[in-house]
Every structure is written in structure tokens, then in C-alpha cells.
Motif scaffolding. Structure first.
Motif, PDB file in Angstrom:
ATOM      1  N   HIS A 113       0.853  -1.178   0.000  1.00  0.00           N
ATOM      2  CA  HIS A 113       0.000   0.000   0.000  1.00  0.00           C
ATOM      3  C   HIS A 113       0.890   1.229   0.000  1.00  0.00           C
ATOM      4  O   HIS A 113       2.109   1.137   0.291  1.00  0.00           O
ATOM      5  CB  HIS A 113      -0.945   0.023   1.216  1.00  0.00           C
ATOM      6  N   LEU A 114       0.357   2.361  -0.328  1.00  0.00           N
ATOM      7  CA  LEU A 114       1.112   3.603  -0.376  1.00  0.00           C
ATOM      8  C   LEU A 114       0.772   4.464   0.824  1.00  0.00           C
ATOM      9  O   LEU A 114      -0.387   4.550   1.245  1.00  0.00           O
ATOM     10  CB  LEU A 114       0.811   4.361  -1.669  1.00  0.00           C
ATOM     11  N   ALA A 115       1.827   5.088   1.338  1.00  0.00           N
ATOM     12  CA  ALA A 115       1.659   6.101   2.382  1.00  0.00           C
ATOM     13  C   ALA A 115       2.121   7.426   1.792  1.00  0.00           C
ATOM     14  O   ALA A 115       3.073   7.470   1.007  1.00  0.00           O
ATOM     15  CB  ALA A 115       2.472   5.749   3.607  1.00  0.00           C
ATOM     16  N   TYR A 116       1.451   8.491   2.179  1.00  0.00           N
ATOM     17  CA  TYR A 116       1.704   9.794   1.577  1.00  0.00           C
ATOM     18  C   TYR A 116       2.170  10.765   2.645  1.00  0.00           C
ATOM     19  O   TYR A 116       1.564  10.892   3.708  1.00  0.00           O
ATOM     20  CB  TYR A 116       0.438  10.333   0.895  1.00  0.00           C
ATOM     21  N   GLN A 117       3.250  11.453   2.357  1.00  0.00           N
ATOM     22  CA  GLN A 117       3.765  12.483   3.265  1.00  0.00           C
ATOM     23  C   GLN A 117       3.565  13.847   2.616  1.00  0.00           C
ATOM     24  O   GLN A 117       3.998  14.055   1.467  1.00  0.00           O
ATOM     25  CB  GLN A 117       5.243  12.255   3.580  1.00  0.00           C
TER      26      GLN A 117
ATOM     27  N   TYR B 169       1.990  15.605  -2.208  1.00  0.00           N
ATOM     28  CA  TYR B 169       2.372  14.514  -1.309  1.00  0.00           C
ATOM     29  C   TYR B 169       3.401  13.621  -2.011  1.00  0.00           C
ATOM     30  O   TYR B 169       3.369  13.441  -3.238  1.00  0.00           O
ATOM     31  CB  TYR B 169       1.154  13.668  -0.926  1.00  0.00           C
ATOM     32  N   GLU B 170       4.286  13.097  -1.216  1.00  0.00           N
ATOM     33  CA  GLU B 170       5.225  12.103  -1.726  1.00  0.00           C
ATOM     34  C   GLU B 170       4.679  10.718  -1.435  1.00  0.00           C
ATOM     35  O   GLU B 170       4.333  10.408  -0.293  1.00  0.00           O
ATOM     36  CB  GLU B 170       6.610  12.251  -1.087  1.00  0.00           C
ATOM     37  N   ALA B 171       4.547   9.893  -2.489  1.00  0.00           N
ATOM     38  CA  ALA B 171       4.026   8.534  -2.337  1.00  0.00           C
ATOM     39  C   ALA B 171       5.164   7.605  -1.914  1.00  0.00           C
ATOM     40  O   ALA B 171       6.190   7.500  -2.599  1.00  0.00           O
ATOM     41  CB  ALA B 171       3.407   8.066  -3.645  1.00  0.00           C
ATOM     42  N   LEU B 172       4.974   6.945  -0.804  1.00  0.00           N
ATOM     43  CA  LEU B 172       5.988   6.031  -0.250  1.00  0.00           C
ATOM     44  C   LEU B 172       5.372   4.647  -0.124  1.00  0.00           C
ATOM     45  O   LEU B 172       4.300   4.486   0.462  1.00  0.00           O
ATOM     46  CB  LEU B 172       6.463   6.535   1.109  1.00  0.00           C
ATOM     47  N   ILE B 173       6.051   3.625  -0.664  1.00  0.00           N
ATOM     48  CA  ILE B 173       5.514   2.273  -0.657  1.00  0.00           C
ATOM     49  C   ILE B 173       5.738   1.617   0.703  1.00  0.00           C
ATOM     50  O   ILE B 173       6.768   1.818   1.358  1.00  0.00           O
ATOM     51  CB  ILE B 173       6.146   1.423  -1.789  1.00  0.00           C
ATOM     52  N   ARG B 174       4.727   0.827   1.114  1.00  0.00           N
ATOM     53  CA  ARG B 174       4.814   0.069   2.352  1.00  0.00           C
ATOM     54  C   ARG B 174       4.386  -1.369   2.071  1.00  0.00           C
ATOM     55  O   ARG B 174       3.539  -1.621   1.214  1.00  0.00           O
ATOM     56  CB  ARG B 174       3.898   0.678   3.429  1.00  0.00           C
ATOM     57  N   TRP B 175       5.001  -2.315   2.811  1.00  0.00           N
ATOM     58  CA  TRP B 175       4.698  -3.739   2.609  1.00  0.00           C
ATOM     59  C   TRP B 175       4.265  -4.329   3.945  1.00  0.00           C
ATOM     60  O   TRP B 175       5.024  -4.345   4.902  1.00  0.00           O
ATOM     61  CB  TRP B 175       5.926  -4.451   2.060  1.00  0.00           C
TER      62      TRP B 175
ATOM     63  N   ALA C 258       9.880  25.006  -0.263  1.00  0.00           N
ATOM     64  CA  ALA C 258       8.919  24.086   0.361  1.00  0.00           C
ATOM     65  C   ALA C 258       9.652  23.205   1.348  1.00  0.00           C
ATOM     66  O   ALA C 258      10.883  23.066   1.312  1.00  0.00           O
ATOM     67  CB  ALA C 258       8.225  23.244  -0.698  1.00  0.00           C
ATOM     68  N   VAL C 259       8.858  22.589   2.253  1.00  0.00           N
ATOM     69  CA  VAL C 259       9.442  21.717   3.265  1.00  0.00           C
ATOM     70  C   VAL C 259       8.618  20.440   3.381  1.00  0.00           C
ATOM     71  O   VAL C 259       7.443  20.401   2.989  1.00  0.00           O
ATOM     72  CB  VAL C 259       9.513  22.435   4.628  1.00  0.00           C
ATOM     73  N   GLN C 260       9.265  19.431   3.986  1.00  0.00           N
ATOM     74  CA  GLN C 260       8.629  18.130   4.172  1.00  0.00           C
ATOM     75  C   GLN C 260       9.229  17.502   5.412  1.00  0.00           C
ATOM     76  O   GLN C 260      10.426  17.592   5.645  1.00  0.00           O
ATOM     77  CB  GLN C 260       8.869  17.256   2.930  1.00  0.00           C
ATOM     78  N   GLY C 261       8.405  16.902   6.275  1.00  0.00           N
ATOM     79  CA  GLY C 261       8.927  16.275   7.468  1.00  0.00           C
ATOM     80  C   GLY C 261       7.835  15.982   8.455  1.00  0.00           C
ATOM     81  O   GLY C 261       6.653  16.249   8.222  1.00  0.00           O
TER      82      GLY C 261
ATOM     83  N   ARG D   9       3.350  12.983   8.979  1.00  0.00           N
ATOM     84  CA  ARG D   9       4.001  11.689   8.787  1.00  0.00           C
ATOM     85  C   ARG D   9       3.391  10.976   7.580  1.00  0.00           C
ATOM     86  O   ARG D   9       2.239  11.247   7.215  1.00  0.00           O
ATOM     87  CB  ARG D   9       3.845  10.820  10.027  1.00  0.00           C
ATOM     88  N   PRO D  10       4.119  10.050   6.973  1.00  0.00           N
ATOM     89  CA  PRO D  10       3.532   9.277   5.874  1.00  0.00           C
ATOM     90  C   PRO D  10       2.368   8.431   6.390  1.00  0.00           C
ATOM     91  O   PRO D  10       2.514   7.687   7.361  1.00  0.00           O
ATOM     92  CB  PRO D  10       4.692   8.400   5.404  1.00  0.00           C
TER      93      PRO D  10
END
Length: 799
Positions: free
Chosen positions: A551-555, A568-574, A761-764, A769-770
Motif C-alpha cells: 500500500h502507499l503512504a503519503y507524506q 504529497y510524496e508517495a511512499l511504498i509500504r509492505w 517548500a518543506v517536508q517532514g 508523517r507518511p
């Protein structure tokens, strides 16, 4: 004196003189025949053997009976024809045959024994001849008979036992004459004859015997003449054959020598003489093995021990019954090829050749096959042989495998010529750090192996020193390269064989390449368990998409200009069914190594585009793309298919690629990025500042955004150098019209600092959180801008 006077009175001087002439002539013929026998080839010896035996036997027999015809005691005697003929046969077999055979043997002892037998044969023939007397009473002194045998044997042994330089034909002729005449007259001195009553001479029988004896010299001369003529014809044929054979022999590249069964040299060519370093006068047919070895030893400077060694080797080959080929290191260091072939009927043929240059060239070729031509280090084959020797010896050593970092990047950006020069420098640095007596090999393009001596702890320290030596930048021309390396090692005490030692060192190297920080790993039994677990994880990863385990988590990404969420940055999770959540840091590198990242990346693109299409306010989605995907020709098709299936505008998709990944194939990556931007897709460089030649990448690659690595953000408030880097990057982004984004913002102080620096821009975690797609992901985190609070309230009322 009385006996000698009586003997002289009882003999006719004319017959005695005739017997002496016959004996001298026989001796001269025998000297000639024996000399030819000694020089004859084996295939001609049977003819010479028969001729020599006949001449010797009949000459001795004729001498005896001519002398007996002149013997005139006042007694009427007759001769028994059968016994007389038997005495002639005994003369040929007991005198002529041993004498002839003595010329065919090389050993002096055997020749003396045969000569002695011939001398004793003279006594036997004399006794038989005297037994042929009839018509009288004969008495014979045993002492005189034995004395005659001794005289004959002594002179005959002297004739055949003299050294070759003293064995001339006149001397041999004189000694043979003394043997025959001495034996006859010594034996007959003890003979007495008495008349019998009524006995008288039988004139017809005496006449027949006289004619037979008179004919014997003629027969002897004719036989000898025919023998010499036949031998001359044989010699002519031999010379003709020898001419053809000599032509063949002298055109041979090998040296040839033929020895008979007793070790006498029968045949040789000039090449053999040259290889033995002998002059023309030092080598001749008929030489004994001892004489030959003496001559070669004197020419080559052998000592006694070396001569004994050579003689033992030759005698062993003479006794062998099969063809043997072997190299022999000569006393002067030359390598001589020896081939021995047994001959029918005994004897052996030697083929020799100087193969020193050939063997040296072959040794050099073998060495070249064990050396890496670029670096001069040993290669994989040489390492395998060395590992087997190390394991067999049981010496405490460890195999250290070194894998260079970023070498492929250098090859791709600067070409193979620079890469080759870099490898040469790496090899030189390893030699300097390890020492001249340490075995070093190159196994592949960027993989080295070192064998370290000592206990496991000592080898670990040695590996650390090697890593330190390779950590300093390499200067090739005007360019500096920082490589670094991963190191795996395994001690021989942890492996039962060479194959296991290599396998376990490779496991340790693989573990080191996965580590961050200290990249030196020693083998331990748990590594195998980890590899097995990784293998199972690879199999599960291959089926994770089908099972819906990803599934994807988004930050969220916050714009500092207007303080609103812009994407949002799409980050993969297993979510593994048995192991639970698996970190992307564990399975993403695995997927890149196995190629599974291509279908996984395709799924991420489709899922991210599908979910982003439902977001409000034109927020974009950023998707990390692996360099493996960029090398795939299907990437552009996968992206366009994802956009088409979701309906997401291309301007809302941002593709992120790490700076290090761009270096791997700069031209191809740049071309792919240009194609993406032509579709309206934005491109971001991730982890900027931690890669290689960052400024070059900003200048040459088509970029829409720079993502500043979190390491600079986390230390900027306390570290002036990190703050300076942040200032430089943000200022450079403004000057080049490239948007900047800072990762890892976790405190309000960091937020204010980045706003003051002009970061876009910033991210964190401070922003959010993602999280999985839903209301929480859209709302953001602890820091929520006012505009987003209003939207949150509106969304709740709508819900």
C-alpha cells in the motif's frame, strides 16, 4: 734342455717354418676380422661371426697338423680320419667361436673370459689331434698338457685384453701366434711315442692326410679371402646405407643415439654430439656407456654425484620395456627433453633435444594465464589455486574480498580508459598497503581479493587498514575520485575447503555492502541464515503485488510561500502476512537487485496516479523512480499508461530520482528526463548534496525541483558548515529558477530557518508523517496552515 733338444731334433725345420707362416697369417687375418667385428653394426655381426670363427679354428687346426707332419720320431704313425675331422670341428667351436664372440661384447671382463676359453680350446684341439695318432703307443704328460692350455689362454687373453690404443694388428697377430704355437709345442713336449710290433706307415693314408693338410692352407686363404671380400661388399652396402641414413640423421632436429643391450653406443648424429657438447674426436661408435659418460661429464663439468645420478637414470631406462618421455634439467641448467624407445632384440634409442626456450615460453604463458593483464595482479584462476594450497597447509589466513564503490559510475561518466587507470591505481595502493609478500588478486571489474596472514582479529585489523588505504581520493589527471569499498572476510578456520572459503567470504561481502557506516563484515554462521531468510523474502516479494500486500503512504509537502499543502510524496509500504511491516530500506534494494522493482514501480505509478486524481486543489504526487526503472525501455510506457488510466494530468505527477542514480548512466538518464518533461511531468532530484559532482548534475540535467537531504537540515542550527550548504543550495536554486524543497523538518525552529533562507517548500514530521490515503493524510500533521484548517472544517461539514 734335453727335452727342447729332443723336440727340435724330432721336427723338420721346413714344416715348422711352414706352420709358423700359417699361424702368423692366421693371426693377421684374425686381427683384421676382429677389428671389423668390433666396429660392425649388429645386423652384420652374424656374417662376421661365422667368418671369424672359421678362420680362427681352421688356422689353429692347420698350424697343428702342419707342425705334426714335420714331427719325425722314429716311429711309424697313422692318423684316424674321423678323430682328425673332429679335431677340426673342435678348433672352430672351441677356439674360433669364443674368439669371435669376444669382439661383440663391450665389457672387458667378458672379453677376457671368452679369450681365455679360446686359449683353452687350443689345448682341447691339440689333445684331440694327438688322439688321432694310431699305430703307436702314445703317452702324454698331464703337466705339459695343462701347461700348454695355460700358455694358450694367457697369450690369447693378453691379445684380447690390451687397451684399444695398444691393440694394433701386428701386436694382436704376434700374441695370437704365440698362443697357438706356445700351446702346441708346450703340450707336445710332454708327448712320447713308441712303435708297436709289426706297425708300418700306411702310405696311402699318410698321403691322404698330407694332401688334406696341404689343402688346408689353401682352404684357409680362400675362406679368408672370400670372407674379406664379402665383408668388403657388406661394408660397401653399409656405406651406401650409411650415406642415406647419415643424410636423414643430420637433418633431424633432435639428437639421436642408439645403444645396444649391453650399453654400447652404436649410432649417433651430430645433433646428439652438439647437445652433449662433445668434439668430433670425443665420440665414436662402440664406446661403452662408462666411456661415454666420462666424456660427457668432462665436457659439461659434472661432479661425481651428478654422474652417478645420470648413470642410474640411463640404466633404468635401458631396463624399461616401454616408451618414456620426460624433461631432464641438465647440470648447466638447460632443460633437455629425453625420449627413450626400446628396440627389438635389445638396446634402446635415445632422442634428446634442448627445450629450454620452449619450456620458458610455456612457463611464461602459464604465468600470463594466472595474471590479470590490466593490473598485474593474480586472477581468479590463480586465486583458486592459492586458496587450495592455503587450505591444505592449514596456515592461519583469511580471505578478504573487496568491492569498490561507485566504480561503475566512473566508467559511465569518464570512459573505460579512466576506469582502467583507476583500477591500476587501486592495485598499486593495495600492494603498498599489504606488502610485497601478500597475495592479491583481481576477480572482476571492481572486485579484489587479498590473503591475509594471522588470527581472525589480526586479519580484521588488516582489512581495516586496506579500507583506509582505499578511502583517500584517487587523482586521475585533473579529476579526483572518491571510491570507498565494502569488505567481506572469512578465516580458514571457518571453512572446510577452498570453495567454502570463497562462498563464505562472498556472503560476508554481501553483508558489508548492505551495511551503513562500518562496511567491513566478517563471516559468521548467522549470515547463512540471513541469506536463507532473504531468499524466502525474495520469493514473497515476487508475489506481494498479486496478494495485495503493498500500500502507499503519503507524506505532505508544505509551500513556505503561502503555507499550504501543495502535494504529497508517495511512499511504498509492505505488510507481510507473517512478518508484519517490512521496511522499504530492506525490500527496495532487494527488489532493485533482482529486477522486481520494475513491476513494483509500475504498480506504484498506477496506484499513486489513481489516488492523486481524487485529490482537490491540484495537489501533485511525487513518486520515487529507481534507476533500474530508468534503464528499462518500458518506463515511459508505464508512466503514460498510469496517467491515462487515472486521468491525472501530467503536470500533477513529479518523478523523483536520487542524485547517485543519475550518475550511473548520465546520458541515458538525461534523455529519459527530457522525454518526461516534454510530456509535462516534473522532475525532482532527491537527496541532493550527498551524491557525486552535484553541481554538474544541476547544470546538465533538466530539473524542476531540488530536494535537500535531511542531514543538512538536522544539523544546520548547530553546525555552521551545514547552514552554509543550505544557504548555497537555496541561493543557487533561486538563481537557476529551480524550486527547492528541504526534507526532514521536525521542529518550528527548522521551519523558521528555512523560511528565512528562502527555501521554497518543506517536508517532514512537523508537517505530517507518511500515512495511507484518507482524511488524515490530507489534513497534514502537527503544523497545519490556516488555509488548510479552513479546508479541514469545510471537508468535515461536507462529510
Amino acid at each position: 734342455m734335453e727335452t727342447l733338444f729332443t723336440l727340435a731334433v724330432a721336427h723338420s725345420p721346413s714344416f715348422v717354418a711352414g706352420a709358423a707362416v700359417i699361424c702368423l697369417t692366421t693371426g693377421w687375418f684374425l686381427a683384421s676380422l676382429l677389428t671389423q667385428m668390433e666396429e660392425a653394426w649388429p645386423r652384420r655381426q652374424p656374417y662376421r661371426l661365422v667368418a671369424t670363427a672359421m678362420v680362427a679354428g681352421l688356422g689353429v687346426w692347420t698350424t697343428h697338423f702342419v707342425a705334426m707332419l714335420g714331427y719325425r720320431p722314429d716311429v711309424a704313425v697313422e692318423y684316424d680320419p674321423a678323430i682328425t675331422f673332429a679335431s677340426a670341428t673342435i678348433a672352430v667351436l672351441a677356439v674360433g667361436l669364443p674368439l669371435a664372440v669376444s669382439a661383440t661384447v663391450s665389457r672387458a671382463g667378458a672379453r677376457l673370459v671368452l679369450a681365455g676359453l679360446a686359449g683353452l680350446g687350443i689345448g682341447a684341439m691339440h689333445a684331440t689331434g694327438m688322439a688321432a695318432l694310431s699305430g703307436c703307443l702314445r703317452t702324454q704328460s698331464l703337466t705339459a698338457s695343462l701347461a700348454g692350455c695355460v700358455v694358450g689362454a694367457a697369450f690369447m687373453m693378453l691379445a684380447r685384453g690390451l687397451p684399444p690404443r695398444h691393440r694394433s694388428r701386428p701386436v694382436a697377430c704376434l700374441l695370437i701366434t704365440c698362443a697357438v704355437c706356445g700351446a702346441h709345442f708346450t703340450a707336445i713336449s710332454g708327448t712320447t711315442l713308441q712303435s708297436l710290433a709289426g706297425a708300418h706307415r700306411s702310405i696311402p693314408e699318410d698321403l691322404i692326410l698330407g694332401l688334406l693338410i696341404a689343402a688346408s692352407p689353401g682352404f684357409l686363404f680362400v675362406n679368408t679371402l672370400l670372407s674379406l671380400v664379402a665383408l668388403k661388399r657388406f661394408e660397401t652396402q653399409e656405406r651406401e646405407h650409411a650415406g642415406v641414413l647419415s643424410l636423414a640423421l643430420e637433418n633431424m632436429s633432435h639428437g639421436l643415439a642408439v645403444f645396444d643391450g649391453s650399453g654400447r653406443l652404436e649410432l649417433f648424429n651430430d645433433r646428439y654430439r652438439e647437445l652433449c657438447r662433445l668434439g668430433e674426436d670425443r665420440l665414436r661408435a662402440g664406446m661403452s656407456l662408462d666411456a661415454l659418460l666420462d666424456a660427457i661429464g668432462a665436457a659439461c663439468g659434472w661432479d661425481a654425484a651428478w654422474r652417478a645420478r645420470v648413470e642410474a637414470a640411463i640404466l633404468a631406462r635401458l631396463a624399461a620395456k616401454s616408451v618414456q618421455v620426460a624433461d631432464w634439467t641438465a647440470f648447466d641448467g638447460r632443460i633437455i627433453l629425453f625420449e627413450t624407445r626400446p628396440l627389438r632384440g635389445g638396446g634402446i634409442a635415445y632422442l634428446i633435444d634442448d627445450v629450454t626456450a620452449d619450456r620458458q615460453a610455456r612457463r611464461q604463458m602459464q604465468q600470463l594465464t594466472l595474471i590479470d593483464p590490466l593490473t598485474g595482479l593474480a586472477n581468479r584462476a590463480a586465486l583458486q589455486a592459492e586458496l587450495e594450497a592455503v587450505v591444505a597447509s592449514g596456515a592461519p589466513q583469511a580471505l578478504i574480498l573487496i568491492d569498490l564503490d561507485r566504480f561503475q559510475n566512473v566508467n559511465n561518466m569518464f570512459g573505460h580508459a579512466v576506469g582502467d587507470q583507476l583500477l591500476i591505481e587501486v592495485a598499486a595502493r593495495l600492494r603498498a598497503a599489504a606488502g610485497d609478500d601478500v597475495f592479491i588478486a583481481r576477480l572482476g571489474a571492481d572486485e579484489m581479493a587479498v590473503l591475509a596472514r594471522g588470527a581472525p582479529d589480526e586479519c580484521r585489523v588488516f582489512a581495516t587498514a586496506l579500507a583506509g588505504a582505499l578511502s583517500w581520493p584517487f587523482a586521475i589527471g585533473e579529476t579526483s575520485f572518491a571510491l570507498g569499498c565494502g569488505i567481506g572476510l572469512c578465516h580458514v578456520t571457518e571453512a572446510p575447503g577452498a570453495a567454502e572459503l570463497m562462498q563464505r567470504a562472498e556472503l560476508a561481502l554481501y553483508e558489508a555492502k548492505r551495511k551503513v557506516g562500518d562496511r567491513i563484515s566478517a563471516y559468521e554462521p548467522q549470515l547463512q541464515e540471513r541469506i536463507t531468510a532473504r531468499h524466502h523474502l525474495e520469493k514473497d516479494l515476487d508475489r506481494a503485488i498479486e496478494r495485495g500486500e503493498f500500500h502507499l503512504a503519503y507524506q505532505p509537502v508544505l509551500s513556505l510561500e503561502d503555507e499550504r499543502i501543495i502535494g504529497y510524496e508517495a511512499l511504498i509500504r509492505w505488510d507481510h502476512p507473517t512478518r508484519g511491516p517490512v521496511s522499504p530500506a530492506e525490500f527496495v534494494p532487494m527488489a532493485e537487485e533482482t529486477g522486481q522493482i520494475v513491476p513494483i514501480g509500475r504498480w506504484v505509478l498506477r496506484e499513486a496516479c489513481r489516488e492523486a486524481a481524487t485529490w482537490p486543489d491540484q495537489r501533485h504526487v511525487a513518486v520515487n523512480v529507481s534507476p533500474v526503472q530508468f534503464r528499462s525501455p518500458l518506463l515511459l510506457a508505464d508512466i503514460t499508461a498510469a496517467l491515462a488510466a487515472s486521468g491525472l494530468p501530467a503536470q500533477r505527477l513529479e518523478v523523483e530520482l536520487t542524485e547517485t542514480a543519475m550518475v550511473e548512466d548520465g546520458k541515458a538518464i538525461s534523455h529519459a528526463l527530457e522525454n518526461l518533461r516534454s510530456l509535462g511531468i516534473r522532475v525532482a532530484m532527491d537527496d541532493f548534496g550527498t551524491g557525486y559532482s552535484s553541481l554538474v548534475h544541476i547544470r546538465d540535467f533538466p530539473l524542476d525541483r531540488i530536494k535537500i537531504d535531511r542531514s543538512f537540515v538536522s544539523r544546520a542550527l548547530d553546525d555552521p558548515h551545514s547552514l552554509a550548504v543550505l544557504k548555497a543550495i537555496t541561493q543557487m536554486g533561486r538563481d537557476m529558477a529551480i524550486a527547492t524543497l528541504a526534507e526532514g523538518v521536525e521542529t518550528p525552529e527548522q521551519m523558521r530557518m528555512l523560511r528565512d533562507l528562502g527555501c521554497g517548500a518543506v517536508q517532514g514530521y512537523l508537517i505530517g508523517r507518511p500515512e495511507r490515503f484518507g482524511a488524515t493524510a490530507l489534513r497534514g500533521g502537527t503544523y497545519l496552515p490556516a488555509a488548510d484548517k479552513t479546508r479541514e472544517a469545510d471537508e468535515r461539514r461536507s462529510a
